[in-house]
Design an enzyme around this catalytic site. Structure first.
Site, PDB file in Angstrom:
ATOM      1  N   HIS A 139       0.776  -1.424   0.107  1.00 46.70           N
ATOM      2  CA  HIS A 139      -0.070   0.433  -0.485  1.00 46.70           C
ATOM      3  C   HIS A 139       1.048   1.322   0.089  1.00 46.70           C
ATOM      4  CE1 HIS A 139      -3.839   2.282   1.671  1.00 46.70           C
ATOM      5  NE2 HIS A 139      -3.395   2.709   1.294  1.00 46.70           N
TER       6      HIS A 139
ATOM      7  N   LEU B  37       1.619   6.863  -4.463  1.00 43.58           N
ATOM      8  CA  LEU B  37       3.228   7.759  -5.008  1.00 43.58           C
ATOM      9  C   LEU B  37       2.436   8.978  -6.488  1.00 43.58           C
ATOM     10  CD1 LEU B  37       4.860   4.248  -6.819  1.00 43.58           C
ATOM     11  CD2 LEU B  37       5.501   5.236  -4.841  1.00 43.58           C
ATOM     12  N   ARG B  38       1.485   9.315  -5.929  1.00 45.51           N
ATOM     13  CA  ARG B  38       0.801  10.671  -6.883  1.00 45.51           C
ATOM     14  C   ARG B  38       1.053  11.137  -8.083  1.00 45.51           C
ATOM     15  NH1 ARG B  38      -2.007  10.735  -2.755  1.00 45.51           N
ATOM     16  NH2 ARG B  38      -0.946  10.561  -0.641  1.00 45.51           N
TER      17      ARG B  38
ATOM     18  N   HIS C  63      -5.086  -1.040   6.007  1.00 44.25           N
ATOM     19  CA  HIS C  63      -5.043   0.024   7.027  1.00 44.25           C
ATOM     20  C   HIS C  63      -6.206   0.071   8.346  1.00 44.25           C
ATOM     21  CE1 HIS C  63      -7.731   3.046   5.260  1.00 44.25           C
ATOM     22  NE2 HIS C  63      -6.387   3.077   4.803  1.00 44.25           N
TER      23      HIS C  63
ATOM     24  N   ASP D 156       1.067   2.307   4.057  1.00 45.50           N
ATOM     25  CA  ASP D 156       0.602   3.383   3.174  1.00 45.50           C
ATOM     26  C   ASP D 156       0.967   4.667   2.817  1.00 45.50           C
ATOM     27  OD1 ASP D 156      -2.002   4.946   3.208  1.00 45.50           O
ATOM     28  OD2 ASP D 156      -2.680   4.910   4.318  1.00 45.50           O
TER      29      ASP D 156
HETATM   30  O1  DOR Z   1      -4.074   9.063   5.467  1.00 46.26           O
HETATM   31  C1  DOR Z   1      -4.528   8.204   4.158  1.00 46.26           C
HETATM   32  N1  DOR Z   1      -3.910   8.654   3.162  1.00 46.26           N
HETATM   33  N2  DOR Z   1      -5.452   7.876   4.235  1.00 46.26           N
HETATM   34  C2  DOR Z   1      -6.150   7.257   2.905  1.00 46.26           C
HETATM   35  O2  DOR Z   1      -6.852   5.955   2.828  1.00 46.26           O
HETATM   36  C3  DOR Z   1      -5.547   7.674   1.714  1.00 46.26           C
HETATM   37  C4  DOR Z   1      -4.122   8.474   1.320  1.00 46.26           C
HETATM   38  C5  DOR Z   1      -3.919   9.647   0.769  1.00 46.26           C
HETATM   39  O3  DOR Z   1      -4.032   9.153  -0.647  1.00 46.26           O
HETATM   40  O4  DOR Z   1      -3.485  10.302   1.345  1.00 46.26           O
END
Ligand code: DOR
Length: 463
Positions: free
Chosen positions: A64, A67-68, A242, A337
């Protein structure tokens, strides 16, 4: 040593091989990227070699990460994310599809893969497709096309799969395709406007509460739908990511005991950070006295936005339950995550900050802190980062057929020194996301070398 096909000799280390359950003193030799020799030492040869020094383990697998790219390269790019993975000891990562555009069709996957190839990183990038078009929860994405293109599962992460009928259809289709649905369990009706774990800390800090029930209702829904679907589609598989509350993990524990095809992961931050950190009491759950305002407990200012995450950091009791679930196998894997954010999205008041922790570079250090404190066996920590996640990927990674210290295979290993602590600094993180609450802290277990698929993914300057 070179970037391609490195040669490496590590003598008198502690080898951990979760695939065979073996750990002990040994030497390894890598020749031209191939794990040429794995020698287990015994008797006098092993004298003085303990599990508290240099460790060699299979490369870690992260189920999980965010990578944006495409769409939010200020927070992370594929290249910086893969560099961060290498620094953290990870050789395979599974990227979530909440990019912009959403990874809900093969064209976006192709772009992500091009970015990975252009990065030159040997870290293996796997990806999930979205469950629904645009992650909007209304219409199933083209699951079959995404499967043909090579996704390793489906997730609307960042949000739950919105409705039970969509989840039901998704579990059935994905199950027929042999892939899991990875759900972010959140009943959003209970979390609208929520800022921090509902409880003592949120009440005292004046933050709106995010109840455990929001996660537990969602897990219960998902499990009920799964139980229904598996009668028709035996291949249906649900993975919950998570998980953060004692109640959610207990639901999974019972569902597993009942034979449902469910698995789950937990994050390093839900294992070892708690809502007490929001008050400024930065201590491990097992050191909690129950009162973060007690004399001497607060070591940092309150309301640090880097601690805002979804699901929220929970109570020390929940963190202890997450650790117990990891220890007893209810939690199959640790997944980070890794959620990098640009500074502009975090440098705001707590309740307005983007949710997420940049965590792939600090996961090992957090786990080793628990190992050092005697709360987690080293072998279980290594399993949760290697064979645990590999099992969930089935044969979908080109490498996870050979997770383990196996002679003659392409080296896919991490070498770290438990006796060396390192200080987390913003500059020292390879990730663009500097949003780590651990910046400034010292963590055990400096990564010396990460070799992914026979090539160097990370090497400490002085290694
Ligand atoms: O804290 C989080 N950030 N939980 C998520 O489910 C998504 C993630 C994000 O994409 O920033």
């Amino acid at each position: 040593m070179t970037g391609e096909g490195p040669d490496l000799e590590i003598s008198r280390a502690w080898l951990v091989d979760p695939a065979t359950g073996r750990e002990g003193a040994g030497d390894i030799v890598v020749r031209d990227g191939i794990l040429a020799a794995v020698t287990w030492l015994s008797g006098a040869d092993a004298d003085g070699i303990e599990s508290d020094g240099v460790i060699v383990a299979p490369g870690f697998i992260d189920l999980h990460v965010h990578l944006r790219e495409p769409g939010n390269e200020d927070a992370e790019e594929v290249a910086s994310g893969l560099a961060a993975a290498g620094h953290g000891g990870f050789t395979t990562v599974c990227a979530m599809p909440n990019t912009d555009p959403t990874l809900d069709e093969p064209g976006v996957l192709a772009r992500v893969r091009e970015a990975a190839a252009a990065s030159g990183s040997p870290v293996e990038l796997l990806a999930y497709g979205a469950v629904t078009v645009g992650r909007a929860g209304e219409q199933l994405a083209a699951l079959g096309e995404l499967a043909d293109a090579g996704v390793v599962g489906y997730s609307d992460d960042g949000s739950p799969v919105r409705t039970a009928p969509i989840l039901r259809a998704a579990l059935a289709y994905a199950g027929a395709l042999g892939l899991p649905i990875v759900d972010h369990a959140e009943e959003t009706g209970l979390t609208a406007g929520a800022e921090a774990n509902d409880g003592y800390v949120a009440t005292v800090l004046g933050l709106r509460g995010w109840p455990a029930a929001a996660e537990e209702m969602a897990v219960a829904r998902d499990l009920a739908v799964l139980a229904d679907v598996v009668r028709d589609v035996p291949g249906a598989r649900l993975h919950l990511t998570h998980l953060s509350t004692a109640g959610a993990l207990d639901l999974v524990r019972r569902a597993k005991a009942a034979g449902l095809p469910v698995s789950c992961d937990v994050t390093p931050h839900h294992l070892f950070l708690t809502d007490e950190w929001l008050a400024g009491a930065r201590r491990w759950p097992w050191d909690s006295s129950g009162d973060p305002w007690a004399d001497g407990a607060r070591v940092a200012p309150p309301f640090d936005p880097s601690l805002r995450v979804n699901p929220p950091l929970r109570s020390p009791a929940d963190a202890a339950a997450v650790l117990a679930a990891l220890a007893d196998g209810t939690a199959d894997a640790v997944a980070t995550d890794h959620a990098p954010h640009a500074e502009v999205d975090k440098a705001v008041e707590f309740g307005l900050a983007a949710t997420g922790i940049s965590g792939i570079e600090t996961a090992l250090g957090l786990l080793l802190s628990a190992v050092d404190a005697g709360f987690l066996p080293l072998a279980r920590a290594m399993e949760a980062l290697t064979t645990g996640p590999a099992a969930l990927l089935g044969g979908l990674s080109r490498r996870n057929g050979s997770v383990g210290l196996i002679e003659g295979t392409q080296a896919d290993i991490v070498v770290f020194d438990r006796s060396q602590a390192w200080t987390v600094t913003a500059d020292g993180l390879a990730s663009r996301g500097k949003n780590s609450p651990l910046v400034g802290m010292s963590l055990p277990g400096r990564v010396l070398v990460t070799v992914a698929g026979g090539r160097i993914a990370y090497e400490a300057a002085d290694a």
